[in-house]
Design a protein around this motif. Structure first.
Motif, PDB file in Angstrom:
ATOM      1  N   ILE A 116       0.838  -1.206   0.000  1.00 27.57           N
ATOM      2  CA  ILE A 116       0.000   0.000   0.000  1.00 27.57           C
ATOM      3  C   ILE A 116       0.874   1.257   0.000  1.00 27.57           C
ATOM      4  O   ILE A 116       0.360   2.369   0.068  1.00 27.57           O
ATOM      5  CB  ILE A 116      -0.987   0.029   1.187  1.00 27.57           C
ATOM      6  N   GLY A 117       2.190   1.067  -0.063  1.00 32.58           N
ATOM      7  CA  GLY A 117       3.078   2.208  -0.246  1.00 32.58           C
ATOM      8  C   GLY A 117       3.302   3.062   0.979  1.00 32.58           C
ATOM      9  O   GLY A 117       3.318   4.283   0.896  1.00 32.58           O
ATOM     10  N   ASN A 202      -5.663   3.737   7.004  1.00 30.41           N
ATOM     11  CA  ASN A 202      -5.074   5.066   7.233  1.00 30.41           C
ATOM     12  C   ASN A 202      -3.810   5.382   6.447  1.00 30.41           C
ATOM     13  O   ASN A 202      -3.458   6.536   6.312  1.00 30.41           O
ATOM     14  CB  ASN A 202      -4.741   5.235   8.727  1.00 30.41           C
ATOM     15  N   SER A 203      -3.099   4.391   5.980  1.00 33.14           N
ATOM     16  CA  SER A 203      -1.749   4.679   5.486  1.00 33.14           C
ATOM     17  C   SER A 203      -1.532   4.315   4.032  1.00 33.14           C
ATOM     18  O   SER A 203      -0.407   4.090   3.619  1.00 33.14           O
ATOM     19  CB  SER A 203      -0.723   3.939   6.354  1.00 33.14           C
ATOM     20  N   ARG A 204      -2.597   4.243   3.269  1.00 33.78           N
ATOM     21  CA  ARG A 204      -2.396   3.947   1.854  1.00 33.78           C
ATOM     22  C   ARG A 204      -1.674   5.104   1.186  1.00 33.78           C
ATOM     23  O   ARG A 204      -1.817   6.267   1.575  1.00 33.78           O
ATOM     24  CB  ARG A 204      -3.746   3.697   1.170  1.00 33.78           C
ATOM     25  N   ALA A 205      -0.911   4.760   0.146  1.00 31.85           N
ATOM     26  CA  ALA A 205      -0.169   5.785  -0.575  1.00 31.85           C
ATOM     27  C   ALA A 205      -1.142   6.786  -1.187  1.00 31.85           C
ATOM     28  O   ALA A 205      -2.278   6.433  -1.504  1.00 31.85           O
ATOM     29  CB  ALA A 205       0.649   5.124  -1.681  1.00 31.85           C
ATOM     30  N   PRO A 206      -0.693   8.026  -1.364  1.00 29.81           N
ATOM     31  CA  PRO A 206      -1.564   9.009  -2.012  1.00 29.81           C
ATOM     32  C   PRO A 206      -2.044   8.475  -3.364  1.00 29.81           C
ATOM     33  O   PRO A 206      -1.272   7.912  -4.131  1.00 29.81           O
ATOM     34  CB  PRO A 206      -0.645  10.219  -2.204  1.00 29.81           C
ATOM     35  N   GLY A 207      -3.321   8.634  -3.618  1.00 37.97           N
ATOM     36  CA  GLY A 207      -3.887   8.190  -4.894  1.00 37.97           C
ATOM     37  C   GLY A 207      -4.409   6.765  -4.871  1.00 37.97           C
ATOM     38  O   GLY A 207      -5.110   6.352  -5.790  1.00 37.97           O
TER      39      GLY A 207
ATOM     40  N   ALA B   7       0.059   7.612  14.813  1.00 38.25           N
ATOM     41  CA  ALA B   7      -0.653   7.110  13.644  1.00 38.25           C
ATOM     42  C   ALA B   7      -0.892   8.247  12.672  1.00 38.25           C
ATOM     43  O   ALA B   7      -1.231   9.357  13.076  1.00 38.25           O
ATOM     44  CB  ALA B   7      -1.983   6.513  14.067  1.00 38.25           C
ATOM     45  N   PRO B   8      -0.710   8.001  11.385  1.00 36.04           N
ATOM     46  CA  PRO B   8      -0.934   9.058  10.427  1.00 36.04           C
ATOM     47  C   PRO B   8      -2.404   9.477  10.408  1.00 36.04           C
ATOM     48  O   PRO B   8      -3.276   8.731  10.839  1.00 36.04           O
ATOM     49  CB  PRO B   8      -0.536   8.428   9.096  1.00 36.04           C
ATOM     50  N   ALA B   9      -2.646  10.650   9.893  1.00 37.01           N
ATOM     51  CA  ALA B   9      -4.007  11.161   9.865  1.00 37.01           C
ATOM     52  C   ALA B   9      -4.889  10.249   9.031  1.00 37.01           C
ATOM     53  O   ALA B   9      -4.434   9.538   8.165  1.00 37.01           O
ATOM     54  CB  ALA B   9      -4.017  12.556   9.268  1.00 37.01           C
ATOM     55  N   THR B  10      -6.180  10.293   9.313  1.00 38.03           N
ATOM     56  CA  THR B  10      -7.122   9.456   8.588  1.00 38.03           C
ATOM     57  C   THR B  10      -7.005   9.718   7.095  1.00 38.03           C
ATOM     58  O   THR B  10      -6.994  10.854   6.648  1.00 38.03           O
ATOM     59  CB  THR B  10      -8.544   9.780   9.054  1.00 38.03           C
ATOM     60  N   ALA B  11      -6.903   8.642   6.335  1.00 36.00           N
ATOM     61  CA  ALA B  11      -6.760   8.803   4.896  1.00 36.00           C
ATOM     62  C   ALA B  11      -8.071   9.245   4.285  1.00 36.00           C
ATOM     63  O   ALA B  11      -9.124   8.744   4.625  1.00 36.00           O
ATOM     64  CB  ALA B  11      -6.337   7.476   4.287  1.00 36.00           C
TER      65      ALA B  11
END
Lengths: 580, 150
Positions: A116-117, A202-207, B7-11
């Motif tokens: 997921i990048g 929450n942490s998928r790559a942009p796009g 934790a990174p911000a909500t996608a």
């Protein structure tokens, strides 16, 4: 996020500034790491070590069945108590300490952030804790062999009253340690599952939109959710069983008004979804491999995804088919027969989708592809024979015979071993930066597949002839020593020895390739998913040039407007302008 | 600092990385207090069935379980910020509970069949019903209202 997770040399949206790599000691790097890849390796190598234990136990008890009363080389004489402990340990270890840690924890940990990048799991320390608890659970299980009475011998299903009373199981401490080990293992996977789901959300790559997520990642997520939703009743049941064992309560003791069938319900409410907890990641692995090696887009991505979700939901409605002869209400048996037959539809649909993906493809019979194709074929045999057992009328005859054993292993062996071998041979270049030896790989494949069928086809025949599965020494049952039956047991056992011997080829290939294998470039298979964009092996932080941006789905192979037959997810531009 | 704080911000449709660390402005939940509430609810759920009144037993067995699940989902799973997901999770959990209890009850509450009889269980149930009848009479209730000891 831990200090280690900050150590990679790039800046990204997490606020990770490039403060470079730093040297870590052996313990910090290999035993106390929060790096998802290292934790994945820890799970994988622990799972492989436990597979050796599972393999050794089956060797010992199958030798007893084929040649009753002999002194088994490397073990000695298998007593009746030993036999029970060996069978129980084999089942427990292969399901809880091999299939689950390798398929979900090892591959989930290794693959999810890379695919997921992102640079790591969102809860790296929770991740480390998950493995540490898992390791403790394995140690507790192994320790049960060395306590008074020895290891638990009440089967991996741990049915009371056998498991609840020491005077029945004869393993007063072993049975409690078994319960404790299983409970610890469940805690480990709960932590891991929470981590997987949160990371992908929450942490998928942009796009990367939800439908750009590779199928194997989806499958691991669905499996994690299934596990988390189903395990609660079993954990509660395990505590009740522990109280029955140690405090003298009677939750499952008929003499005290308890009900042993209640345990069966609690166990199988978890146990059947558990089948899909391990099946779905295996299905995901196969999807990744067949698309790469047939150079074709996955046929009906959304259908596979919705089918997997549907399978997961249906898996909660089938549990009592394990209890058709346990005296359950016959009206329930009818309902659960119908739901059980229904669940074969989405699973068959996934197999058909994979065959449709292969159709017209430019198929390359590499070692991982052979394993992936074998998975589909062998698993179909397991699924089809499950129809007999799902129908309550037929199951009354087949229940507790070797037909069940053969059916189970035609589903579980493809899941726990064929899919895992497919995954290891496919991602080995990424994991270790080396290619595995292809000749040894194919030798291992054919040796394993042929011997596997020679083990379990005889068991189908034996089961159909009424061979009961819970017999330690067939010499005491002349009806089951009819001409040909013992020959089939010997054939299956010799085939098992051949299968085990061929695993030495795998281990030799693994170790040889690790040190002497041909160096692998970043994307040796010309695949699309993001892990192949990272160097082989990926450094801490995964993507030293910065986290990738995703521009398309993961299965754009043989696009008509492109010269290359693959189109990596991270490459920008349209088909004509972005030739790699 | 906890893992969650990093934790990174909500996608948002997969664009989670660009946003850096999310939140930071909200007060931390008092987890010990939440734990204390859960513990108190556990005590109530153990004591409730001891009254041997069917409605109270059902409320304390299942009702409190739902409340506890709500608290866990909202505070320990940090899903309070996405209110609709709290509802989804609770609905899923209740559906699974109904499924499991609905699937198991017809079976484990049945103590005889064509060729078998669970004598011990029947005996305990009979004793429980007798006790319940006495209790029910005391409260002006019918014997059927007695909980089935099983």
């Amino acid at each position: 996020m831990s200090a280690e997770a900050h150590a990679h040399g790039h800046a990204d949206g997490h606020g990770h500034h490039g403060h470079g790599h730093h040297d870590e000691g052996f313990i910090k790097k290999y035993l106390w790491s929060t790096d998802h890849k290292m934790i994945g390796f820890q799970y994988m190598f622990t799972g492989m070590a436990m597979a050796l234990l599972g393999g050794f136990t089956v060797y010992a008890f199958r030798m007893q069945l084929a040649f009753p009363g002999i002194s088994v080389p490397g073990y000695g004489r298998v007593t009746a108590t030993d036999y029970n402990a060996l069978v129980t340990t084999h089942g427990s270890v292969m399901i809880f300490w091999v299939a689950m840690p390798v398929l979900i924890a090892a591959l989930g940990n290794y693959l999810i952030p890379l695919m997921i990048g992102c640079d790591d799991m969102v809860f790296p320390r929770l991740n480390r804790l998950s493995y540490q608890i898992f390791l403790i659970s394995a140690i507790v299980l192994i320790a049960s062999f060395y306590v008074d009475g020895g290891a638990f011998g009440g089967a991996w299903t741990s049915y009371p009253p056998l498991s609840a009373k020491a005077e029945f199981s004869l393993t007063p401490k072993g049975s409690t340690l078994w319960l404790l080990a299983v409970a610890l293992e469940f805690v480990a996977f709960l932590l891991g599952g929470i981590n997987f789901v949160t990371t992908v959300m929450n942490s998928r790559a942009p796009g990367m939109k939800m439908f750009d997520v590779p199928i194997v990642v989806w499958m691991i997520i669905i499996a994690s959710i299934l596990f988390m939703a189903s395990v609660g009743p079993l954990v509660a049941g395990a505590v009740m069983l522990l109280f029955d064992q140690q405090l003298g309560t009677g939750f499952f003791d008929p003499a005290k008004g308890g009900d042993p069938v209640l345990w069966q319900h609690l166990f199988w409410f978890f146990g059947h979804p558990e089948v899909y907890v391990v099946l779905l990641p295996a299905m995901g692995i196969v999807a990744e491999i067949i698309t790469v090696f047939s150079r074709k887009k996955l046929f009906a991505y959304k259908t596979v995804l919705y089918t997997a979700i549907g399978t997961g939901v249906l898996s909660f409605f089938v549990w009592a088919h394990h209890q058709f002869i346990a005296g359950i209400d016959p009206r329930m048996a009818n309902i659960f027969s119908v739901t059980t037959l229904l669940i074969s539809i989405p699973v068959a649909e996934m197999c058909f989708v994979y065959i449709a993906t292969l159709y017209g493809g430019s198929i390359r019979l590499t070692t991982p592809m052979l394993w992936a194709l074998a998975f589909i074929g062998e698993f179909l045999l397991g699924g089809v024979t499950g129809i007999f057992l799902g129908a309550s009328g037929a199951d009354i005859y087949f229940h507790d015979t070797y037909f069940v054993i053969a059916h189970f292993h035609y589903t579980f062996f493809p899941i726990a071993f064929i899919a895992v071998f497919a995954a290891v041979t496919y991602w080995f270049p990424k994991m270790f930066g080396k290619h595995m030896n292809d000749t040894l790989g194919k030798m291992h494949f054919w040796g394993t597949i042929i011997s596997f069928n020679f083990i379990f086809i005889p068991l189908f025949v034996l089961g159909a002839r009424g061979d009961h599965r819970r017999i330690y020494d067939y010499r005491h049952f002349p009806d089951l020593m009819k001409p040909g039956m013992q020959d089939l047991r010997i054939l299956a056992t010799v085939a098992l020895l051949v299968l085990l011997a061929f695993q030495v080829v795998f281990l030799a290939n693994f170790i040889y390739s690790l040190f002497k294998g041909r160096k692998a470039e970043a994307n040796p298979w010309n695949a699309n998913t993001l892990e192949w964009h990272a160097p082989s092996p990926p450094p801490h932080g995964n993507f030293p040039e910065g986290l990738p941006t995703v521009h398309r789905g993961p299965y754009e192979y043989s696009h008509p407007d492109r010269q290359d037959d693959f189109w990596p997810q991270h490459l920008a531009g349209d088909a004509r302008s972005a030739q790699s | 600092m906890s893992d969650t704080a990093h934790a990174p911000a909500t996608a948002d449709h997969g664009a989670g990385h660009g946003a850096g660390h999310g939140g930071g402005g909200h007060a931390h939940t008092n987890y010990v207090k939440i734990w204390g509430i859960l513990l108190a609810l556990l005590v109530v759920s153990v004591l409730g069935p001891m009254l041997e009144i069917r409605v109270v037993t059902l409320i304390t067995a299942f009702g409190i379980a739902v409340v506890k699940a709500y608290i866990v989902v909202k505070y320990f799973m940090h899903i309070g910020i996405e209110k609709k997901y709290v509802g989804y999770l609770l609905a899923t959990m209740i559906a699974l509970m109904v499924l499991m209890v609905g699937g198991i009850s017809p079976d484990v509450l049945k103590h005889d069949g064509a060729r078998w009889e669970n004598v011990a269980a029947k005996k305990v149930v009979t004793e429980g019903q007798a006790k319940g009848a006495d209790h029910g009479d005391a409260h002006g209730k019918t014997p059927e209202a007695a909980p089935a000891a099983h």
